[in-house]
Write a protein that holds these residues in place. Structure first.
Motif, PDB file in Angstrom:
ATOM      1  N   LYS A  97       0.826  -1.216   0.000  1.00  0.00           N
ATOM      2  CA  LYS A  97       0.000   0.000   0.000  1.00  0.00           C
ATOM      3  C   LYS A  97       0.864   1.271   0.000  1.00  0.00           C
ATOM      4  N   GLY A  98       0.543   2.184  -0.905  1.00  0.00           N
ATOM      5  CA  GLY A  98       1.244   3.468  -0.969  1.00  0.00           C
ATOM      6  C   GLY A  98       2.506   3.444  -1.800  1.00  0.00           C
ATOM      7  N   ASP A  99       2.925   2.264  -2.226  1.00  0.00           N
ATOM      8  CA  ASP A  99       4.195   2.139  -2.960  1.00  0.00           C
ATOM      9  C   ASP A  99       3.945   1.883  -4.442  1.00  0.00           C
ATOM     10  N   LEU A 100       4.420   2.820  -5.262  1.00  0.00           N
ATOM     11  CA  LEU A 100       4.190   2.709  -6.708  1.00  0.00           C
ATOM     12  C   LEU A 100       5.385   2.089  -7.436  1.00  0.00           C
ATOM     13  N   HIS A 101       6.463   1.833  -6.733  1.00  0.00           N
ATOM     14  CA  HIS A 101       7.644   1.225  -7.367  1.00  0.00           C
ATOM     15  C   HIS A 101       7.315  -0.225  -7.738  1.00  0.00           C
ATOM     16  N   ASP A 102       7.443  -0.544  -9.013  1.00  0.00           N
ATOM     17  CA  ASP A 102       7.089  -1.922  -9.388  1.00  0.00           C
ATOM     18  C   ASP A 102       8.151  -2.627 -10.229  1.00  0.00           C
ATOM     19  N   ILE A 103       9.259  -1.954 -10.531  1.00  0.00           N
ATOM     20  CA  ILE A 103      10.260  -2.576 -11.413  1.00  0.00           C
ATOM     21  C   ILE A 103      10.873  -3.811 -10.739  1.00  0.00           C
ATOM     22  N   MET A 145       5.914  -9.725  -0.847  1.00  0.00           N
ATOM     23  CA  MET A 145       5.658  -8.275  -0.833  1.00  0.00           C
ATOM     24  C   MET A 145       6.927  -7.492  -1.112  1.00  0.00           C
ATOM     25  N   SER A 146       6.739  -6.381  -1.845  1.00  0.00           N
ATOM     26  CA  SER A 146       7.855  -5.508  -2.165  1.00  0.00           C
ATOM     27  C   SER A 146       7.580  -4.110  -1.641  1.00  0.00           C
ATOM     28  N   ALA A 147       8.616  -3.459  -1.090  1.00  0.00           N
ATOM     29  CA  ALA A 147       8.506  -2.046  -0.687  1.00  0.00           C
ATOM     30  C   ALA A 147       9.831  -1.362  -0.980  1.00  0.00           C
TER      31      ALA A 147
HETATM   32 CO1  B1M Z   1      11.518   6.373  -6.276  1.00  0.00          CO
HETATM   33  N1  B1M Z   1      12.559   6.349  -4.620  1.00  0.00           N
HETATM   34  N2  B1M Z   1      10.240   7.606  -5.477  1.00  0.00           N
HETATM   35  N3  B1M Z   1      10.667   6.344  -8.024  1.00  0.00           N
HETATM   36  N4  B1M Z   1      13.021   5.413  -6.904  1.00  0.00           N
HETATM   37  C1  B1M Z   1      13.670   5.393  -4.543  1.00  0.00           C
HETATM   38  C2  B1M Z   1      13.219   4.069  -3.960  1.00  0.00           C
HETATM   39  C3  B1M Z   1      14.690   6.188  -3.594  1.00  0.00           C
HETATM   40  C4  B1M Z   1      15.635   5.251  -2.816  1.00  0.00           C
HETATM   41  C5  B1M Z   1      15.463   7.218  -4.436  1.00  0.00           C
HETATM   42  C6  B1M Z   1      16.520   7.955  -3.661  1.00  0.00           C
HETATM   43  O1  B1M Z   1      16.215   8.847  -2.901  1.00  0.00           O
HETATM   44  N5  B1M Z   1      17.768   7.575  -3.839  1.00  0.00           N
HETATM   45  C7  B1M Z   1      13.692   6.988  -2.674  1.00  0.00           C
HETATM   46  C8  B1M Z   1      13.241   6.271  -1.409  1.00  0.00           C
HETATM   47  C9  B1M Z   1      13.858   6.846  -0.129  1.00  0.00           C
HETATM   48  C10 B1M Z   1      13.398   6.058   1.056  1.00  0.00           C
HETATM   49  O2  B1M Z   1      12.253   5.847   1.315  1.00  0.00           O
HETATM   50  N6  B1M Z   1      14.382   5.603   1.813  1.00  0.00           N
HETATM   51  C11 B1M Z   1      12.528   7.234  -3.632  1.00  0.00           C
HETATM   52  C12 B1M Z   1      11.541   8.243  -3.467  1.00  0.00           C
HETATM   53  C13 B1M Z   1      11.783   9.197  -2.323  1.00  0.00           C
HETATM   54  C14 B1M Z   1      10.418   8.361  -4.316  1.00  0.00           C
HETATM   55  C15 B1M Z   1       9.262   9.354  -4.199  1.00  0.00           C
HETATM   56  C16 B1M Z   1       8.727   9.592  -2.777  1.00  0.00           C
HETATM   57  C17 B1M Z   1       9.743  10.659  -4.867  1.00  0.00           C
HETATM   58  C18 B1M Z   1       8.786  11.830  -4.774  1.00  0.00           C
HETATM   59  O3  B1M Z   1       7.659  11.736  -5.176  1.00  0.00           O
HETATM   60  N7  B1M Z   1       9.288  12.891  -4.227  1.00  0.00           N
HETATM   61  C19 B1M Z   1       8.183   8.711  -5.115  1.00  0.00           C
HETATM   62  C20 B1M Z   1       7.259   7.760  -4.338  1.00  0.00           C
HETATM   63  C21 B1M Z   1       6.147   7.185  -5.181  1.00  0.00           C
HETATM   64  C22 B1M Z   1       5.407   6.087  -4.440  1.00  0.00           C
HETATM   65  O4  B1M Z   1       5.781   4.942  -4.495  1.00  0.00           O
HETATM   66  N8  B1M Z   1       4.356   6.472  -3.740  1.00  0.00           N
HETATM   67  C23 B1M Z   1       9.049   7.930  -6.063  1.00  0.00           C
HETATM   68  C24 B1M Z   1       8.681   7.656  -7.383  1.00  0.00           C
HETATM   69  C25 B1M Z   1       9.455   6.967  -8.284  1.00  0.00           C
HETATM   70  C26 B1M Z   1       9.099   6.792  -9.772  1.00  0.00           C
HETATM   71  C27 B1M Z   1       7.588   6.597 -10.004  1.00  0.00           C
HETATM   72  C28 B1M Z   1       9.559   8.011 -10.521  1.00  0.00           C
HETATM   73  C29 B1M Z   1      10.008   5.573 -10.175  1.00  0.00           C
HETATM   74  C30 B1M Z   1       9.300   4.190 -10.062  1.00  0.00           C
HETATM   75  C31 B1M Z   1       8.796   3.683 -11.398  1.00  0.00           C
HETATM   76  C32 B1M Z   1       8.311   2.255 -11.285  1.00  0.00           C
HETATM   77  O5  B1M Z   1       8.695   1.477 -10.440  1.00  0.00           O
HETATM   78  N9  B1M Z   1       7.416   1.927 -12.200  1.00  0.00           N
HETATM   79  C33 B1M Z   1      11.087   5.625  -9.092  1.00  0.00           C
HETATM   80  C34 B1M Z   1      12.344   4.964  -9.198  1.00  0.00           C
HETATM   81  C35 B1M Z   1      12.637   4.315 -10.530  1.00  0.00           C
HETATM   82  C36 B1M Z   1      13.273   4.904  -8.113  1.00  0.00           C
HETATM   83  C37 B1M Z   1      14.715   4.351  -8.115  1.00  0.00           C
HETATM   84  C38 B1M Z   1      15.591   5.385  -8.803  1.00  0.00           C
HETATM   85  C39 B1M Z   1      14.945   3.010  -8.763  1.00  0.00           C
HETATM   86  C40 B1M Z   1      14.069   1.864  -8.224  1.00  0.00           C
HETATM   87  C41 B1M Z   1      14.228   0.672  -9.139  1.00  0.00           C
HETATM   88  O6  B1M Z   1      13.375   0.402  -9.966  1.00  0.00           O
HETATM   89  N10 B1M Z   1      15.385  -0.007  -9.054  1.00  0.00           N
HETATM   90  C42 B1M Z   1      14.995   4.249  -6.557  1.00  0.00           C
HETATM   91  C43 B1M Z   1      16.456   4.401  -6.184  1.00  0.00           C
HETATM   92  C44 B1M Z   1      17.115   3.073  -5.937  1.00  0.00           C
HETATM   93  O7  B1M Z   1      16.506   2.072  -5.596  1.00  0.00           O
HETATM   94  N11 B1M Z   1      18.417   3.034  -6.056  1.00  0.00           N
HETATM   95  C45 B1M Z   1      13.961   5.134  -5.987  1.00  0.00           C
HETATM   96  C46 B1M Z   1      15.725  -1.131  -9.917  1.00  0.00           C
HETATM   97  C47 B1M Z   1      15.103  -2.419  -9.361  1.00  0.00           C
HETATM   98  C48 B1M Z   1      15.533  -3.590 -10.214  1.00  0.00           C
HETATM   99  O8  B1M Z   1      15.633  -2.581  -8.048  1.00  0.00           O
HETATM  100  O9  B1M Z   1      13.387  -2.078  -6.953  1.00  0.00           O
HETATM  101  O10 B1M Z   1      15.498  -2.376  -5.540  1.00  0.00           O
HETATM  102  P1  B1M Z   1      14.696  -2.747  -6.739  1.00  0.00           P
HETATM  103  O11 B1M Z   1      14.382  -4.304  -6.713  1.00  0.00           O
HETATM  104  C49 B1M Z   1      15.393  -5.272  -6.475  1.00  0.00           C
HETATM  105  C50 B1M Z   1      15.550  -5.627  -4.983  1.00  0.00           C
HETATM  106  O12 B1M Z   1      15.217  -4.570  -4.106  1.00  0.00           O
HETATM  107  C51 B1M Z   1      14.737  -6.854  -4.822  1.00  0.00           C
HETATM  108  O13 B1M Z   1      14.869  -7.517  -6.063  1.00  0.00           O
HETATM  109  C52 B1M Z   1      14.910  -6.560  -7.116  1.00  0.00           C
HETATM  110  C53 B1M Z   1      15.770  -7.103  -8.217  1.00  0.00           C
HETATM  111  O14 B1M Z   1      17.107  -7.181  -7.853  1.00  0.00           O
HETATM  112  N12 B1M Z   1      13.313  -6.816  -4.506  1.00  0.00           N
HETATM  113  C54 B1M Z   1      12.725  -7.911  -3.961  1.00  0.00           C
HETATM  114  C55 B1M Z   1      12.369  -5.884  -4.728  1.00  0.00           C
HETATM  115  N13 B1M Z   1      11.192  -6.331  -4.335  1.00  0.00           N
HETATM  116  C56 B1M Z   1      11.358  -7.574  -3.863  1.00  0.00           C
HETATM  117  C57 B1M Z   1      10.459  -8.513  -3.352  1.00  0.00           C
HETATM  118  C58 B1M Z   1      10.958  -9.758  -2.950  1.00  0.00           C
HETATM  119  C59 B1M Z   1      12.305 -10.044  -3.042  1.00  0.00           C
HETATM  120  C60 B1M Z   1      13.217  -9.145  -3.550  1.00  0.00           C
HETATM  121  O15 B1M Z   1      10.191 -10.727  -2.462  1.00  0.00           O
HETATM  122  C61 B1M Z   1       8.813 -10.666  -2.596  1.00  0.00           C
END
Ligand code: B1M
Length: 212
Positions: A97-103, A145-147
């Motif tokens: 809930k509340g999390d739009l990150h889906d990649i 679940m993913s966050a």
């Molecule tokens: Co956002 N974002 N974002 N973002 N974003 C982060 C997460 C952030 C770390 C960026 C930063 O500040 N460096 C930061 C979070 C800070 C925090 O909370 N600590 C952040 C923020 C602040 C925000 C907003 C609040 C920005 C704003 O509006 N001011 C906003 C929130 C929106 C919301 O969700 N309500 C927001 C929005 C967005 C976009 C929409 C622009 C876009 C998302 C697009 C989409 O997903 N369709 C986006 C993106 C792309 C990112 C970053 C740059 C990249 C995330 C990503 O896709 N990584 C991210 C920075 C970062 O992570 N370095 C960031 C690539 C992906 C392959 O990796 O998702 O980590 P990841 O998944 C990995 C593992 O984590 C794991 O396996 C995956 C594959 O290796 N994994 C699991 C994930 N889920 C799993 C579940 C499992 C097991 C493993 O089991 C079920």
């Protein structure tokens, strides 16, 4: 510059057409799918994340990078999912809930499908009720679940608490993941496991479901 560096670089500028073209070329050149993903697409997205954190780039730029990431991922997806594999278990996945990150969640889903799991993907911004109702109605083996936000992580506990109320806890395994999630957090909220990436999620779920 190697083709993987080019993919990473084009992803960073949000050029989805170039990322698609280069990913197709890398596939044709027989570059390992895992390398294209890790050293091309994910490497580029990590740079984007770092710059975003330091306020060197802003949200629209990140959105373009995400679109470019999908241009590559969509081409890799069929190569990561084998056909005609026996289903080894059913998993309901979603971003909380509340999390739009889906990649990342989508990547985990692709890996699970590729390993032979039946995956029900609820998408992003998924309410606890939806996770629990679906796990029940589909007789799922696990919930994944993913966050990606520290502010949405607590939503994982809400799902577990609801599972307890609904008598699902202990029967349906819970695996959680995402950048801010840790093993300690998983223990604290009563999840069965934390997985750091898709492959780890596959291994964890296989170990659980094999012993169920
Ligand atoms: Co956002 N974002 N974002 N973002 N974003 C982060 C997460 C952030 C770390 C960026 C930063 O500040 N460096 C930061 C979070 C800070 C925090 O909370 N600590 C952040 C923020 C602040 C925000 C907003 C609040 C920005 C704003 O509006 N001011 C906003 C929130 C929106 C919301 O969700 N309500 C927001 C929005 C967005 C976009 C929409 C622009 C876009 C998302 C697009 C989409 O997903 N369709 C986006 C993106 C792309 C990112 C970053 C740059 C990249 C995330 C990503 O896709 N990584 C991210 C920075 C970062 O992570 N370095 C960031 C690539 C992906 C392959 O990796 O998702 O980590 P990841 O998944 C990995 C593992 O984590 C794991 O396996 C995956 C594959 O290796 N994994 C699991 C994930 N889920 C799993 C579940 C499992 C097991 C493993 O089991 C079920």
């Amino acid at each position: 510059m190697s083709i993987l560096e080019e993919i990473s670089s084009e992803l960073q500028t949000g050029n989805h057409e170039a990322v698609g073209r280069l990913t197709s070329q890398a596939i044709e050149d027989k570059v390992a799918v895992r390398s294209i993903l890790d050293d091309g697409l994910i490497a580029g997205m990590s740079v984007v994340g770092g710059k975003f954190k330091k306020h060197q780039i802003f949200l629209p730029h990140v959105l373009l990078a995400a679109r470019a990431m999908y241009a590559g991922m969509d081409l890799l997806k069929p190569l990561m999912i084998k056909n005609d594999i026996k289903t080894i278990g059913k998993v309901v996945i979603g971003s909380v809930k509340g999390d739009l990150h889906d990649i990342g969640k989508n990547l985990v889903g692709i890996m699970l499908k590729g390993a032979g799991f039946d995956v029900i993907d609820l998408g992003s911004d998924v309410l606890p009720e939806k996770f629990v109702e679906t796990a029940k109605s589909e007789n799922a083996d696990a919930i994944g679940m993913s966050a990606l936000l520290t502010t949405t992580m607590s939503g994982m506990k809400d799902v577990i608490d609801l599972m307890k109320t609904e008598g699902l806890y202990g029967k349906v395994k819970v695996v959680i993941g995402g950048a801010p999630v840790t093993k300690e957090f998983a223990e604290e909220i009563g999840a069965d496991s934390y997985a750091f990436d898709g492959i780890n999620a596959v291994e964890t779920l296989k170990s659980f479901i094999g012993t169920k």
